[in-house]
Motif scaffolding. Sequence first.
Motif, PDB file in Angstrom:
ATOM      1  N   ALA A   6      21.268 -85.112  49.081  1.00 14.02           N
ATOM      2  CA  ALA A   6      21.428 -84.355  50.316  1.00 14.02           C
ATOM      3  C   ALA A   6      20.110 -84.313  51.091  1.00 14.02           C
ATOM      4  CB  ALA A   6      21.890 -82.934  49.994  1.00 14.02           C
ATOM      5  N   SER A   7      20.214 -84.266  52.410  1.00 10.59           N
ATOM      6  CA  SER A   7      19.028 -84.219  53.249  1.00 10.59           C
ATOM      7  C   SER A   7      19.333 -83.408  54.494  1.00 10.59           C
ATOM      8  CB  SER A   7      18.590 -85.636  53.631  1.00 10.59           C
ATOM      9  OG  SER A   7      17.477 -85.591  54.511  1.00 10.59           O
ATOM     10  N   ALA A   8      18.441 -82.446  54.825  1.00 12.27           N
ATOM     11  CA  ALA A   8      18.657 -81.612  56.000  1.00 12.27           C
ATOM     12  C   ALA A   8      18.440 -82.398  57.280  1.00 12.27           C
ATOM     13  CB  ALA A   8      17.729 -80.404  55.942  1.00 12.27           C
ATOM     14  N   ALA A   9      17.460 -83.273  57.262  1.00 11.24           N
ATOM     15  CA  ALA A   9      17.147 -84.101  58.432  1.00 11.24           C
ATOM     16  C   ALA A   9      17.473 -85.547  58.110  1.00 11.24           C
ATOM     17  CB  ALA A   9      15.671 -83.956  58.790  1.00 11.24           C
ATOM     18  N   PRO A  10      17.765 -86.344  59.142  1.00  7.44           N
ATOM     19  CA  PRO A  10      18.049 -87.760  58.879  1.00  7.44           C
ATOM     20  C   PRO A  10      16.895 -88.435  58.143  1.00  7.44           C
ATOM     21  CG  PRO A  10      18.642 -87.184  61.125  1.00  7.44           C
ATOM     22  CD  PRO A  10      17.902 -86.007  60.565  1.00  7.44           C
ATOM     23  N   CYS A  11      17.236 -89.258  57.181  1.00  4.84           N
ATOM     24  CA  CYS A  11      16.246 -90.020  56.423  1.00  4.84           C
ATOM     25  C   CYS A  11      15.728 -91.164  57.290  1.00  4.84           C
ATOM     26  CB  CYS A  11      16.889 -90.568  55.159  1.00  4.84           C
ATOM     27  SG  CYS A  11      15.811 -91.590  54.146  1.00  4.84           S
ATOM     28  N   LYS A  12      14.412 -91.263  57.404  1.00  2.37           N
ATOM     29  CA  LYS A  12      13.806 -92.332  58.195  1.00  2.37           C
ATOM     30  C   LYS A  12      13.667 -93.583  57.324  1.00  2.37           C
ATOM     31  CE  LYS A  12      11.102 -89.096  60.991  1.00  2.37           C
ATOM     32  NZ  LYS A  12       9.726 -88.682  61.386  1.00  2.37           N
ATOM     33  N   VAL A  13      14.377 -94.632  57.708  1.00  4.22           N
ATOM     34  CA  VAL A  13      14.397 -95.862  56.920  1.00  4.22           C
ATOM     35  C   VAL A  13      13.790 -96.993  57.722  1.00  4.22           C
ATOM     36  CG1 VAL A  13      15.823 -97.486  55.634  1.00  4.22           C
ATOM     37  CG2 VAL A  13      16.516 -95.081  55.776  1.00  4.22           C
ATOM     38  N   SER A  67      25.162 -96.503  62.352  1.00  3.04           N
ATOM     39  CA  SER A  67      26.491 -95.903  62.476  1.00  3.04           C
ATOM     40  C   SER A  67      26.568 -94.536  61.795  1.00  3.04           C
ATOM     41  CB  SER A  67      27.552 -96.838  61.872  1.00  3.04           C
ATOM     42  OG  SER A  67      27.457 -96.876  60.454  1.00  3.04           O
ATOM     43  N   ARG A  68      25.479 -94.136  61.122  1.00  2.31           N
ATOM     44  CA  ARG A  68      25.443 -92.853  60.414  1.00  2.31           C
ATOM     45  C   ARG A  68      24.217 -92.057  60.854  1.00  2.31           C
ATOM     46  NH1 ARG A  68      26.874 -94.853  54.260  1.00  2.31           N
ATOM     47  NH2 ARG A  68      26.415 -92.667  53.791  1.00  2.31           N
ATOM     48  N   PRO A  69      24.142 -91.718  62.163  1.00  2.00           N
ATOM     49  CA  PRO A  69      22.931 -91.077  62.699  1.00  2.00           C
ATOM     50  C   PRO A  69      22.654 -89.699  62.123  1.00  2.00           C
ATOM     51  CG  PRO A  69      24.709 -91.002  64.311  1.00  2.00           C
ATOM     52  CD  PRO A  69      25.164 -91.901  63.196  1.00  2.00           C
ATOM     53  N   GLU A  70      23.683 -89.034  61.591  1.00  2.00           N
ATOM     54  CA  GLU A  70      23.462 -87.730  60.983  1.00  2.00           C
ATOM     55  C   GLU A  70      22.718 -87.854  59.655  1.00  2.00           C
ATOM     56  OE1 GLU A  70      26.975 -89.495  59.106  1.00  2.00           O
ATOM     57  OE2 GLU A  70      26.303 -89.318  61.197  1.00  2.00           O
ATOM     58  N   GLU A  71      22.736 -89.046  59.070  1.00  2.00           N
ATOM     59  CA  GLU A  71      22.082 -89.268  57.780  1.00  2.00           C
ATOM     60  C   GLU A  71      20.808 -90.093  57.875  1.00  2.00           C
ATOM     61  OE1 GLU A  71      24.839 -90.166  54.339  1.00  2.00           O
ATOM     62  OE2 GLU A  71      26.172 -90.581  56.032  1.00  2.00           O
ATOM     63  N   PHE A  72      20.764 -91.026  58.841  1.00  2.00           N
ATOM     64  CA  PHE A  72      19.657 -91.975  58.887  1.00  2.00           C
ATOM     65  C   PHE A  72      19.076 -92.126  60.290  1.00  2.00           C
ATOM     66  CE2 PHE A  72      22.571 -93.585  55.544  1.00  2.00           C
ATOM     67  CZ  PHE A  72      21.726 -93.483  54.453  1.00  2.00           C
ATOM     68  N   GLN A  73      17.793 -92.353  60.303  1.00  2.00           N
ATOM     69  CA  GLN A  73      17.090 -92.784  61.511  1.00  2.00           C
ATOM     70  C   GLN A  73      16.466 -94.135  61.166  1.00  2.00           C
ATOM     71  OE1 GLN A  73      14.329 -89.939  63.210  1.00  2.00           O
ATOM     72  NE2 GLN A  73      13.084 -91.566  64.091  1.00  2.00           N
ATOM     73  N   ALA A  74      17.049 -95.192  61.685  1.00  2.00           N
ATOM     74  CA  ALA A  74      16.662 -96.539  61.273  1.00  2.00           C
ATOM     75  C   ALA A  74      15.668 -97.169  62.230  1.00  2.00           C
ATOM     76  CB  ALA A  74      17.906 -97.417  61.164  1.00  2.00           C
ATOM     77  N   GLN A  75      14.711 -97.862  61.650  1.00  2.00           N
ATOM     78  CA  GLN A  75      13.750 -98.652  62.413  1.00  2.00           C
ATOM     79  C   GLN A  75      13.609 -99.996  61.709  1.00  2.00           C
ATOM     80  OE1 GLN A  75       9.783 -96.913  62.883  1.00  2.00           O
ATOM     81  NE2 GLN A  75       9.926 -97.351  65.058  1.00  2.00           N
ATOM     82  N   GLY A  76      13.576-101.097  62.467  1.00  2.00           N
ATOM     83  CA  GLY A  76      13.571-102.408  61.856  1.00  2.00           C
ATOM     84  C   GLY A  76      12.439-103.292  62.339  1.00  2.00           C
TER      85      GLY A  76
END
Length: 254
Positions: A4-11, A30-39
Amino acid sequence: MVVASAAPCKVFITGAGGRTGRQVLQKLRSRPEEFQAQGLVRRKEQTDELGGEGLVVGDISNPDSYAKFLRSADKLVILTSAVPKMKERKDPAGPPEFYYEEGGMPEEVDWLGQKHQIDLAKEAGLQQVVLVSSMGGTDPNNRLNSIGNGNILVWKRKSEQYLTDSGMPYTIVHPGGLIDREGGKRELLVGKDDKLTSTGYRTVPRADVAEVVVQALVHKEALNKGLDLVSKPEGEGNPTTDFAALFNQTQAGL
């Protein structure tokens, strides 16, 4: 168990411009409530192809080109890999020959490039590194090592061992032969030490590899494990949906 994570996980995803990397990026977006993606991508045009937002242009051989972005992440997904090119055939009836471009040899990409990423992740205290490698690494005589005289699986295995020895929380995925098929339609099989090759199942859709990567980011059952990954043909068996159970089928360690 889902983490569980209160804030989106930065990946931070390296190799986000590749065929599998793009799918990982898309799934995380597609899961912005869970992840903040950077590539990380290699070419400017790839940022346009992938929507621009959250993309960094850089080169894994030059850590300064992406280090500040990696350090700001919570977790790292490594999808970088050397890619052989086919030589122009002088004899159309002869076997194909391959080479690696300058700066793109497996030693440079799959070993040194990944080592840089692991070192930065450790220095920054990231929570997890997910490394996508390849099956076949237990056999130094695997035919993939002969392609372009690159010993690609040897260098991949060296990087995997470096990660497991680093003390970083990790997950290492060894996919079988990658195929471009729809994901979520097949039963996935996991194993260790290339023993799955004896089952006759040797391939897995890229989309399913991408899903396993995403699931590894949220399931504690995936931590500190290496797993080989293949799939049954579509229609044989039941499509995998319980990823905690899937990860629990393997023991800790490479």
